[in-house]
Motif scaffolding. Structure first.
Motif, PDB file in Angstrom:
ATOM      1  N   VAL A 136       0.817  -1.221   0.000  1.00  0.00           N
ATOM      2  CA  VAL A 136       0.000   0.000   0.000  1.00  0.00           C
ATOM      3  C   VAL A 136       0.853   1.274   0.000  1.00  0.00           C
ATOM      4  CG1 VAL A 136      -1.693   1.330   1.320  1.00  0.00           C
ATOM      5  CG2 VAL A 136      -2.016  -1.127   0.993  1.00  0.00           C
ATOM      6  N   PRO A 137       1.891   1.393   0.846  1.00  0.00           N
ATOM      7  CA  PRO A 137       2.685   2.636   0.815  1.00  0.00           C
ATOM      8  C   PRO A 137       3.422   2.857  -0.503  1.00  0.00           C
ATOM      9  CG  PRO A 137       3.073   1.431   2.849  1.00  0.00           C
ATOM     10  CD  PRO A 137       2.325   0.511   1.940  1.00  0.00           C
ATOM     11  N   LEU A 138       3.596   1.790  -1.274  1.00  0.00           N
ATOM     12  CA  LEU A 138       4.341   1.918  -2.533  1.00  0.00           C
ATOM     13  C   LEU A 138       3.474   2.301  -3.716  1.00  0.00           C
ATOM     14  CD1 LEU A 138       6.611  -1.281  -2.327  1.00  0.00           C
ATOM     15  CD2 LEU A 138       7.196   1.048  -1.665  1.00  0.00           C
ATOM     16  N   ILE A 139       2.137   2.205  -3.564  1.00  0.00           N
ATOM     17  CA  ILE A 139       1.245   2.370  -4.716  1.00  0.00           C
ATOM     18  C   ILE A 139       1.485   3.681  -5.467  1.00  0.00           C
ATOM     19  CG2 ILE A 139      -1.168   2.686  -5.391  1.00  0.00           C
ATOM     20  CD1 ILE A 139      -1.901   0.565  -3.321  1.00  0.00           C
TER      21      ILE A 139
ATOM     22  N   THR B 126      13.187  -4.827 -11.071  1.00  0.00           N
ATOM     23  CA  THR B 126      13.319  -3.411 -11.417  1.00  0.00           C
ATOM     24  C   THR B 126      12.339  -3.025 -12.527  1.00  0.00           C
ATOM     25  OG1 THR B 126      15.087  -3.961 -12.978  1.00  0.00           O
ATOM     26  CG2 THR B 126      15.747  -3.293 -10.750  1.00  0.00           C
ATOM     27  N   SER B 127      11.520  -3.976 -12.958  1.00  0.00           N
ATOM     28  CA  SER B 127      10.525  -3.720 -14.005  1.00  0.00           C
ATOM     29  C   SER B 127       9.224  -4.426 -13.640  1.00  0.00           C
ATOM     30  CB  SER B 127      11.029  -4.192 -15.369  1.00  0.00           C
ATOM     31  OG  SER B 127      11.304  -5.581 -15.341  1.00  0.00           O
TER      32      SER B 127
ATOM     33  N   ASN C 153      -1.057   0.037 -15.303  1.00  0.00           N
ATOM     34  CA  ASN C 153      -0.314  -1.229 -15.274  1.00  0.00           C
ATOM     35  C   ASN C 153       0.188  -1.553 -13.870  1.00  0.00           C
ATOM     36  OD1 ASN C 153      -0.636  -1.734 -18.003  1.00  0.00           O
ATOM     37  ND2 ASN C 153       1.287  -0.734 -18.582  1.00  0.00           N
ATOM     38  N   ALA C 154       0.614  -0.530 -13.152  1.00  0.00           N
ATOM     39  CA  ALA C 154       1.116  -0.752 -11.794  1.00  0.00           C
ATOM     40  C   ALA C 154       0.019  -1.269 -10.873  1.00  0.00           C
ATOM     41  CB  ALA C 154       1.711   0.547 -11.244  1.00  0.00           C
TER      42      ALA C 154
ATOM     43  N   LEU D 296       6.759   4.943 -11.129  1.00  0.00           N
ATOM     44  CA  LEU D 296       8.127   5.449 -11.287  1.00  0.00           C
ATOM     45  C   LEU D 296       9.142   4.356 -10.963  1.00  0.00           C
ATOM     46  CD1 LEU D 296      10.062   7.821 -11.773  1.00  0.00           C
ATOM     47  CD2 LEU D 296       9.825   8.394  -9.336  1.00  0.00           C
ATOM     48  N   LEU D 297       8.899   3.590  -9.905  1.00  0.00           N
ATOM     49  CA  LEU D 297       9.853   2.561  -9.492  1.00  0.00           C
ATOM     50  C   LEU D 297      10.002   1.461 -10.536  1.00  0.00           C
ATOM     51  CD1 LEU D 297       8.806   2.161  -5.734  1.00  0.00           C
ATOM     52  CD2 LEU D 297      10.790   3.394  -6.632  1.00  0.00           C
TER      53      LEU D 297
END
Length: 506
Positions: free
Chosen positions: A60-63, A126-127, A76-77, A68-69
Motif C-alpha cells: 500500500v505505501p508503494l502504490i 526493477t521492471s 499497469n502498476a 516510477l519505481l
C-alpha cells in the motif's frame, strides 16, 4: 502426490468421517494428536497467518510510487494489487482440497515457500513483469489461513478448538494492522527492495517454524486431484474478479468487462455441470450447497465487503489534507499507527467469539459480530454528519469497534463451517469460505472505490492540487456497508442450529 504418512491415533475414526453421506452437522472433532506442544503449534500457525496477511498490505505505501519505481503506467502498476487477489482467490480452495488429499502441513509449507520465493522475486525486480510474477507467487500463500484452520481441527483437543480457530482467523486482522506501519517505516527509512527482503526472511522463518513445531495430521484422504475442476474454477473466478475489480476503470459496459462477465457465466455453468456428483471433485457441491454452508458463505461475502470497505475509507480520511471536507492531514506512518489497534482488538475478540460459540453457537457469534461491525459504521457516520470536526480519536474508536465485530465474525465463520462439514473435507470447505471473503473484498473494491472516485473535491496538498472524496461519498459508501452488515447478520441467524462446541460428540 501421496498423502503425508502418519499413524492415526485410536480416535481417528471419529463420527465425522462417517457423516459425509449424512445431512446433519459434523462434529467439530477430527483425529487428535495429543502430544505436548499443540499450544506451540497453534501459536506458530497464527504467526504464519500473520506473515501471509502482511503480503496484502505491505504494498500500500508503494502504490503512488510504483509507476516510477517500475517504469510503467499507473494502470499497469495497479496490477500489483489485482494479481495477488486473483491468485489468492483461485489458489485458496485448491490449497484446501490438496491439504485434505496429501496432508495439510505439506501444503502449508508449499504456501509459505511460495511467499518467500515471491518476495525474493519482488526484491530483485526493477521492471513490471518480474514484479507481477513475484506478487502472484505471494498470492499462492493466501491459502495458509484456511489450511491452517483445518489443520488445527485435526491436531487440537476439542476443549481448545474454538479459541484456537478464532486466533488463527483473527491473524488476518493482526497482519493487516501491522502491515501498513511495517511497510511504511521500512520503505521510507531503508528502501522498497528491503521491504521485500524482510518479507522473504519472515516467510522462511515461518516455514521452518511450521516444519519444527507443527505435527503431521493423521487425516489425508489421498486420491487423484481434479485438474479439470481446478482449471474451470480458475477460469470463472478470474473472469468474475477481473470484471468486478476493473469494471470502474475499464467501464462497466466496455467489451472487455462484458466479455469477462459472459465468460464467467459460461465457465461457471460448464464447471458446475462437470463437478456435480463427480467422485473426487475439487469442490463437493453437495456439501457446500447445503443450507448451513450456503448461508455461511453468503455472510462471508458480506463480511469481506465490510472488512475491506473499512480498510479503504479511514486511511483516506486520515491522510487527506486538513483543507479537505473531512481531512485530518496525517502522514502515512502516523495514520497507519492510528489504525493498528483495530487489528489487535480483532485478535482479542476472537476469544470472545469462541466463548459465544460455546454458549450460543457459532451462528449466533457470526450474527452478533456482523451487528458489531454495523455499530462501527454507525459511529463513522456520526463522525461524518455531526457538528464536530473529524479527528484521529474518532477513527481510532471506529476502527476498534469494527475490529471487535470482525474478530467475532471472522472467528465464527470457520467454526460454523466445521459444525457441518465432514472432517475429511475441512480444508476444501474452508478454502471455499475464504474465497467467498475474497469475492466480498473485490466487490468492496469496485463499489466503494467507484463511489469515492465519482464524488470528489480538489484541494491543495503538499505536492499541489489533489482530488479527495467528499463527505457525501463517504456517507453513501457507509450506508451501503451498513446494509451489507444487515445481510450478513440475517444470513447468520438463518443458519440452522448446529452442535455447540461444548456439547458432547456422539
Amino acid at each position: 502426490m501421496r498423502p503425508e504418512s502418519a499413524q492415526p491415533p485410536a480416535s481417528s475414526q471419529s463420527p465425522a468421517s462417517s457423516q459425509s453421506e449424512s445431512a446433519g452437522p459434523a462434529p467439530a472433532v477430527g483425529a487428535y494428536d495429543l502430544r505436548p506442544g499443540s499450544g506451540l503449534a497453534v501459536a506458530v500457525l497464527c504467526a504464519a497467518g500473520i506473515v501471509v496477511s502482511l503480503m496484502q498490505t505491505i504494498i500500500v505505501p508503494l502504490i503512488p510510487e510504483l509507476p516510477l519505481l517500475l517504469g510503467t503506467s499507473p494502470s499497469n502498476a495497479a496490477w500489483a494489487l489485482t494479481i495477488t487477489l486473483l491468485v489468492g482467490a483461485v489458489g485458496t480452495p485448491i490449497s484446501g482440497r490438496l491439504g485434505d488429499m496429501v496432508g495439510k502441513r505439506r501444503v502449508l509449507l508449499v504456501c509459505l515457500s511460495a511467499v518467500a520465493a515471491g518476495s525474493t522475486v519482488c526484491a530483485l525486480s526493477t521492471s513490471l513483469v518480474p514484479f507481477l510474477i513475484g506478487r502472484g507467487l505471494q498470492g499462492i500463500g493466501m491459502g495458509t489461513v484456511a489450511v491452517g484452520i483445518s489443520l488445527i481441527r485435526d491436531i487440537v483437543p476439542p476443549q481448545r478448538l474454538g479459541s484456537s480457530i478464532g486466533a488463527m482467523s483473527a491473524s488476518l486482522g493482526v497482519g493487516g494492522a501491522l502491515g501498513l506501519p511495517f511497510a511504511a517505516v521500512i520503505a521510507q527509512h531503508v528502501s522498497w527492495h528491503a521491504l521485500f527482503w524482510v518479507s522473504a526472511a519472515v516467510a522462511v522463518v515461518a516455514a521452518v517454524a511450521v516444519r519444527i513445531a507443527v505435527q503431521v495430521s493423521a487425516i489425508a484422504t489421498g486420491g487423484r486431484f481434479d485438474a479439470v475442476g481446478a482449471l474451470g474454477l480458475s477460469v470463472f473466478l478470474s473472469c468474475l474478479l477481473l470484471a468486478v475489480s476493473k469494471g470502474y476503470e475499464w467501464g462497466w459496459t466496455s467489451p472487455a468487462v462484458l466479455g469477462l462477465l459472459a465468460g464467467f457465466l459460461v465457465a461457471l455453468a460448464l464447471w458446475f455441470r462437470y463437478e456435480r456428483g463427480r467422485p473426487g471433485a475439487l469442490i463437493d457441491l453437495r456439501v457446500n450447497g447445503t443450507k448451513p454452508i450456503l448461508l455461511t458463505n453468503i455472510a462471508s461475502i458480506a463480511a469481506g465487503f465490510v472488512f475491506y470497505a473499512m480498510q479503504m475509507m479511514p486511511i483516506q480520511v486520515l491522510m487527506a489534507p486538513q483543507a479537505a471536507p473531512s481531512g485530518i492531514g496525517l502522514p502515512m506512518v502516523q495514520a497507519s499507527l492510528v489504525l493498528m489497534p483495530g487489528g489487535l482488538v480483532m485478535f482479542a475478540f476472537s476469544y470472545v467469539s469462541a466463548w459465544l460459540s460455546r454458549r450460543r453457537g457459532a451462528r449466533v457469534a457470526l450474527g452478533v459480530g456482523s451487528l458489531g461491525i454495523g455499530v462501527g459504521y454507525l459511529t463513522f457516520l456520526a463522525m461524518l454528519l455531526g457538528p464536530w470536526p473529524p479527528t484521529w480519536g474518532w477513527l481510532l474508536v471506529v476502527n476498534c469497534l469494527v475490529g471487535a465485530g470482525l474478530g467475532i465474525a471472522y472467528s465464527a465463520m470457520p467454526a460454523l463451517i466445521m459444525e457441518w462439514v465432514p472432517v475429511t473435507q475441512t480444508g476444501e470447505a474452508n478454502g471455499v469460505n475464504a474465497t467467498m471473503r475474497a469475492v466480498g473484498t473485490s466487490l468492496a473494491t469496485a463499489v466503494v472505490g467507484m463511489i469515492l472516485a465519482s464524488s470528489f473535491a480538489v484541494v491543495d496538498g503538499a505536492t499541489g492540487p489533489i482530488p479527495v472524496p467528499t463527505v457525501g461519498a463517504y456517507v453513501s459508501a457507509s450506508v451501503i456497508s451498513l446494509v451489507v452488515c444487515a445481510v450478513s447478520a440475517i444470513a447468520a441467524f438463518a443458519v440452522p442450529r448446529g452442535r455447540l462446541v461444548d456439547e458432547p460428540v456422539v
